[in-house]
Design an enzyme around this catalytic site. Structure first.
Site, PDB file in Angstrom:
ATOM      1  N   HIS A  13      41.025 -16.400  50.918  1.00 20.54           N
ATOM      2  CA  HIS A  13      40.131 -16.343  49.738  1.00 20.54           C
ATOM      3  C   HIS A  13      40.862 -15.571  48.651  1.00 20.54           C
ATOM      4  O   HIS A  13      40.974 -14.350  48.717  1.00 20.54           O
ATOM      5  CB  HIS A  13      38.818 -15.628  50.104  1.00 20.54           C
ATOM      6  CG  HIS A  13      37.831 -15.551  48.978  1.00 20.54           C
ATOM      7  ND1 HIS A  13      36.500 -15.887  49.143  1.00 20.54           N
ATOM      8  CD2 HIS A  13      37.945 -15.176  47.675  1.00 20.54           C
ATOM      9  CE1 HIS A  13      35.859 -15.722  47.998  1.00 20.54           C
ATOM     10  NE2 HIS A  13      36.721 -15.272  47.085  1.00 20.54           N
ATOM     11  N   HIS A  15      41.726 -15.378  44.179  1.00 16.60           N
ATOM     12  CA  HIS A  15      41.603 -15.839  42.788  1.00 16.60           C
ATOM     13  C   HIS A  15      42.942 -15.622  42.105  1.00 16.60           C
ATOM     14  O   HIS A  15      43.394 -14.482  41.975  1.00 16.60           O
ATOM     15  CB  HIS A  15      40.515 -15.046  42.055  1.00 16.60           C
ATOM     16  CG  HIS A  15      39.178 -15.140  42.722  1.00 16.60           C
ATOM     17  ND1 HIS A  15      38.243 -16.099  42.386  1.00 16.60           N
ATOM     18  CD2 HIS A  15      38.623 -14.428  43.727  1.00 16.60           C
ATOM     19  CE1 HIS A  15      37.170 -15.959  43.160  1.00 16.60           C
ATOM     20  NE2 HIS A  15      37.376 -14.954  43.979  1.00 16.60           N
ATOM     21  N   LEU A  16      43.546 -16.712  41.665  1.00 14.32           N
ATOM     22  CA  LEU A  16      44.864 -16.598  41.025  1.00 14.32           C
ATOM     23  C   LEU A  16      44.794 -16.776  39.513  1.00 14.32           C
ATOM     24  O   LEU A  16      45.804 -16.591  38.824  1.00 14.32           O
ATOM     25  CB  LEU A  16      45.839 -17.606  41.649  1.00 14.32           C
ATOM     26  CG  LEU A  16      46.148 -17.371  43.136  1.00 14.32           C
ATOM     27  CD1 LEU A  16      47.026 -18.486  43.688  1.00 14.32           C
ATOM     28  CD2 LEU A  16      46.805 -16.018  43.366  1.00 14.32           C
ATOM     29  N   ARG A  17      43.605 -17.159  38.998  1.00 10.55           N
ATOM     30  CA  ARG A  17      43.418 -17.320  37.541  1.00 10.55           C
ATOM     31  C   ARG A  17      44.351 -18.388  36.980  1.00 10.55           C
ATOM     32  O   ARG A  17      44.816 -19.261  37.688  1.00 10.55           O
ATOM     33  CB  ARG A  17      43.601 -15.986  36.788  1.00 10.55           C
ATOM     34  CG  ARG A  17      42.869 -14.787  37.395  1.00 10.55           C
ATOM     35  CD  ARG A  17      41.388 -14.986  37.474  1.00 10.55           C
ATOM     36  NE  ARG A  17      40.700 -13.723  37.787  1.00 10.55           N
ATOM     37  CZ  ARG A  17      39.531 -13.648  38.397  1.00 10.55           C
ATOM     38  NH1 ARG A  17      38.909 -14.761  38.802  1.00 10.55           N
ATOM     39  NH2 ARG A  17      38.968 -12.496  38.628  1.00 10.55           N
ATOM     40  N   ASN A  41      37.049 -20.962  40.592  1.00 10.02           N
ATOM     41  CA  ASN A  41      36.178 -20.492  39.493  1.00 10.02           C
ATOM     42  C   ASN A  41      36.970 -20.172  38.221  1.00 10.02           C
ATOM     43  O   ASN A  41      36.882 -19.086  37.669  1.00 10.02           O
ATOM     44  CB  ASN A  41      35.324 -19.291  39.935  1.00 10.02           C
ATOM     45  CG  ASN A  41      36.141 -18.065  40.313  1.00 10.02           C
ATOM     46  OD1 ASN A  41      37.278 -18.183  40.770  1.00 10.02           O
ATOM     47  ND2 ASN A  41      35.576 -16.894  40.127  1.00 10.02           N
ATOM     48  N   LYS A 101      33.465 -24.989  47.389  1.00 11.91           N
ATOM     49  CA  LYS A 101      32.917 -23.625  47.285  1.00 11.91           C
ATOM     50  C   LYS A 101      31.616 -23.640  46.516  1.00 11.91           C
ATOM     51  O   LYS A 101      31.549 -24.198  45.410  1.00 11.91           O
ATOM     52  CB  LYS A 101      33.940 -22.745  46.553  1.00 11.91           C
ATOM     53  CG  LYS A 101      33.458 -21.347  46.192  1.00 11.91           C
ATOM     54  CD  LYS A 101      33.579 -20.392  47.359  1.00 11.91           C
ATOM     55  CE  LYS A 101      32.982 -19.017  47.044  1.00 11.91           C
ATOM     56  NZ  LYS A 101      33.918 -18.145  46.372  1.00 11.91           N
ATOM     57  N   HIS A 138      29.540 -18.296  48.544  1.00 12.73           N
ATOM     58  CA  HIS A 138      29.311 -16.973  47.965  1.00 12.73           C
ATOM     59  C   HIS A 138      27.858 -16.643  48.256  1.00 12.73           C
ATOM     60  O   HIS A 138      26.945 -17.168  47.605  1.00 12.73           O
ATOM     61  CB  HIS A 138      29.596 -16.977  46.461  1.00 12.73           C
ATOM     62  CG  HIS A 138      29.445 -15.618  45.846  1.00 12.73           C
ATOM     63  ND1 HIS A 138      30.517 -14.872  45.420  1.00 12.73           N
ATOM     64  CD2 HIS A 138      28.332 -14.859  45.614  1.00 12.73           C
ATOM     65  CE1 HIS A 138      30.082 -13.708  44.944  1.00 12.73           C
ATOM     66  NE2 HIS A 138      28.758 -13.680  45.039  1.00 12.73           N
ATOM     67  N   HIS A 176      33.706 -13.207  51.884  1.00 15.73           N
ATOM     68  CA  HIS A 176      33.654 -11.757  51.630  1.00 15.73           C
ATOM     69  C   HIS A 176      32.382 -11.124  52.175  1.00 15.73           C
ATOM     70  O   HIS A 176      31.572 -10.569  51.417  1.00 15.73           O
ATOM     71  CB  HIS A 176      33.846 -11.435  50.153  1.00 15.73           C
ATOM     72  CG  HIS A 176      33.232 -12.412  49.181  1.00 15.73           C
ATOM     73  ND1 HIS A 176      31.911 -12.759  49.214  1.00 15.73           N
ATOM     74  CD2 HIS A 176      33.772 -13.101  48.158  1.00 15.73           C
ATOM     75  CE1 HIS A 176      31.673 -13.630  48.242  1.00 15.73           C
ATOM     76  NE2 HIS A 176      32.783 -13.862  47.600  1.00 15.73           N
ATOM     77  N   ASP A 248      39.921 -11.840  48.682  1.00 17.61           N
ATOM     78  CA  ASP A 248      39.122 -11.878  47.449  1.00 17.61           C
ATOM     79  C   ASP A 248      39.832 -11.125  46.329  1.00 17.61           C
ATOM     80  O   ASP A 248      39.184 -10.525  45.468  1.00 17.61           O
ATOM     81  CB  ASP A 248      37.703 -11.340  47.667  1.00 17.61           C
ATOM     82  CG  ASP A 248      36.764 -11.723  46.526  1.00 17.61           C
ATOM     83  OD1 ASP A 248      37.100 -12.661  45.766  1.00 17.61           O
ATOM     84  OD2 ASP A 248      35.709 -11.082  46.387  1.00 17.61           O
ATOM     85  N   HIS A 252      41.280  -8.661  37.002  1.00 16.42           N
ATOM     86  CA  HIS A 252      40.696  -8.624  35.655  1.00 16.42           C
ATOM     87  C   HIS A 252      41.506  -7.631  34.833  1.00 16.42           C
ATOM     88  O   HIS A 252      41.927  -6.595  35.368  1.00 16.42           O
ATOM     89  CB  HIS A 252      39.246  -8.126  35.693  1.00 16.42           C
ATOM     90  CG  HIS A 252      38.292  -9.078  36.319  1.00 16.42           C
ATOM     91  ND1 HIS A 252      37.697 -10.112  35.627  1.00 16.42           N
ATOM     92  CD2 HIS A 252      37.824  -9.172  37.583  1.00 16.42           C
ATOM     93  CE1 HIS A 252      36.897 -10.783  36.434  1.00 16.42           C
ATOM     94  NE2 HIS A 252      36.960 -10.237  37.634  1.00 16.42           N
TER      95      HIS A 252
HETATM   96  C1  NCD Z   1      35.440 -12.756  41.772  1.00 13.79           C
HETATM   97  C2  NCD Z   1      36.199 -13.083  40.470  1.00 13.79           C
HETATM   98  O1  NCD Z   1      36.454 -12.172  39.683  1.00 13.79           O
HETATM   99  O2  NCD Z   1      36.558 -14.252  40.285  1.00 13.79           O
HETATM  100  N1  NCD Z   1      34.850 -11.466  41.615  1.00 13.79           N
HETATM  101  C3  NCD Z   1      34.452 -10.657  42.625  1.00 13.79           C
HETATM  102  O3  NCD Z   1      33.875  -9.616  42.342  1.00 13.79           O
HETATM  103  N2  NCD Z   1      34.677 -10.941  43.884  1.00 13.79           N
HETATM  104  C4  NCD Z   1      34.463 -13.832  42.053  1.00 13.79           C
HETATM  105  C5  NCD Z   1      33.858 -13.739  43.433  1.00 13.79           C
HETATM  106  O4  NCD Z   1      34.512 -14.047  44.435  1.00 13.79           O
HETATM  107  O5  NCD Z   1      32.703 -13.338  43.533  1.00 13.79           O
HETATM  108 ZN    ZN Z   2      36.129 -14.376  45.399  1.00 14.26          ZN
END
Ligand code: NCD
Ligand code: ZN
Length: 358
Positions: A13, A15-17, A41, A101, A138, A176, A248, A252
């Site tokens: 899991h 997030h690579l943006r 996402n 997802k 989620h 998560h 996860d 940011h």
């Molecule tokens: C994730 C994100 O920033 O994309 N943020 C988080 O707090 N885990 C999204 C997610 O997995 O809920």
């Molecule tokens: Zn996530």
């Protein structure tokens, strides 16, 4: 000195943006993990196989010179009204798409495109069950009347249990997991597994709130009670194959983490392995590390376990000063989670992994 060898780890899991952030964070995932199950996402969300394939190409281009030769992003589609069932089935049959997802709309970062009822996607879910495509969830109620610390349990009760009941054979990952309720649901249902993050394993809500507010630890689902954390640690160190690492990692910019409201997400990819290794060490459970980070997820997703290995070494002295932030080319700073554990651990690929498609 403690030294151990394990099969190469996977991240189930992440997030690579995109764009500059993708370029800055992807090398950390690619140098450590073999498989990375990439969350969809983005804005706009990844809803089609074509979009997922294009995104995978951007990820591979950003993986960097130190990427594992067998680094492989596994792609997911965002389950909402824009998702086309036939496209999902074709993408999965082709091996381009791994899973779909589900985000409750409004629960977390970039979830505006999410759903308001999981069961509303019953037809897609039935097709996924038949094709063996996993659903990633989620699990967080967005009911404003539900206390934030109870939202995982309430979502599972109201949204996921009816689906498990009415769509037999659906394979599910509760993502998560943050509470005992999540662990209990996984244990009680065949075909349901759970990913657990480094930060939910090593922090509780007092760490977030008690000694000055820690926006760097703010994530969704929120880090919960000490009892919940203890239950997560017990699950991760139990050897139960239903539980595995999903970092996860969710970068940011610091400016967004310090804004009001702060954005949820913890960027842990650089030291995720070190954090989990140190936890297992502290729990006298290093023999469970390999199952949790390298085997259980691959087994759940019906993929081969890694043949290549990684050597981890715990240092007696915390003499190094690991990097504690990364900076993107457009000047954004992102704080890294897990610096303390990174002082303690070194790892290196031991056997040469095979090149993907080589
Ligand atoms: C994730 C994100 O920033 O994309 N943020 C988080 O707090 N885990 C999204 C997610 O997995 O809920
Ligand atoms: Zn996530």
């Amino acid at each position: 000195m403690t030294v151990l060898e394990i099969a190469a780890p996977d991240d189930w899991h992440v997030h690579l943006r995109d764009d500059h952030m993708l370029a800055s964070v992807t090398p950390y995932t690619a140098r450590c993990f073999r498989y990375a199950l990439v969350m969809p996402n983005l804005v706009p969300a990844i809803c089609s196989t074509a979009a997922a394939v294009a995104y995978r190409d951007r990820i591979l281009a950003a993986a960097g010179p130190h990427a594992r030769p067998d680094f492989q992003p596994l792609m997911t589609l965002y389950l909402n009204d824009a998702l086309d069932r036939a496209d999902l089935l074709a993408g999965a049959a082709d091996g381009q798409v791994m899973a779909a997802k589900y985000y409750p709309a409004g629960a977390t970062t970039n979830s505006a495109a999410g759903g308001s009822s999981l069961l509303a996607y019953r037809q897609v879910l039935e097709a996924m069950a038949e094709a063996g495509i996993p659903l990633l969830v989620h699990a967080e109620s967005t009911d404003p009347d539900v206390d934030i610390f109870d939202r995982e349990a309430v979502f599972l009760e109201r949204e996921l249990l009816p689906v498990l009941d009415q769509v037999p054979g659906l394979r599910v990952t509760v993502e998560h997991i943050s509470t005992r309720a999540g662990l209990d649901l996984v244990r009680a249902n065949d075909g349901v597994a759970g990913s657990i993050t480094p930060h939910h394993l090593t922090c509780d809500r007092s760490d977030v709130l008690a000694n000055g507010l820690r926006p760097d630890l703010y994530c969704k689902p929120v880090i919960n009670s000490r009892e919940d954390r203890d239950a997560l640690v017990a699950a991760a160190t139990s050897g139960d194959p239903s539980f595995f690492l999903g970092t996860d990692s969710a970068p940011h910019p610091l400016s967004h983490k310090l804004a009001s409201p702060a954005r949820p997400g913890v960027f842990n990819a650089p030291y995720a392995l070190e954090v989990v290794a140190e936890l297992m060490f502290q729990c006298d459970a290093l023999d469970r590390l390999e199952g949790f980070v390298s085997w259980h997820g691959a087994d759940h997703y019906r993929l081969p376990r890694a043949g290549s290995t990684v050597r981890l070494t715990r240092l007696a002295e915390d003499e190094t000063t690991p990097l504690d932030e990364v900076t993107t080319v457009d000047g954004q700073t992102v704080t890294i989670f897990g610096v303390e554990a990174a002082r303690r651990w070194r790892w290196e690929p031991l056997t040469e992994p095979e090149q993907v498609g080589g």
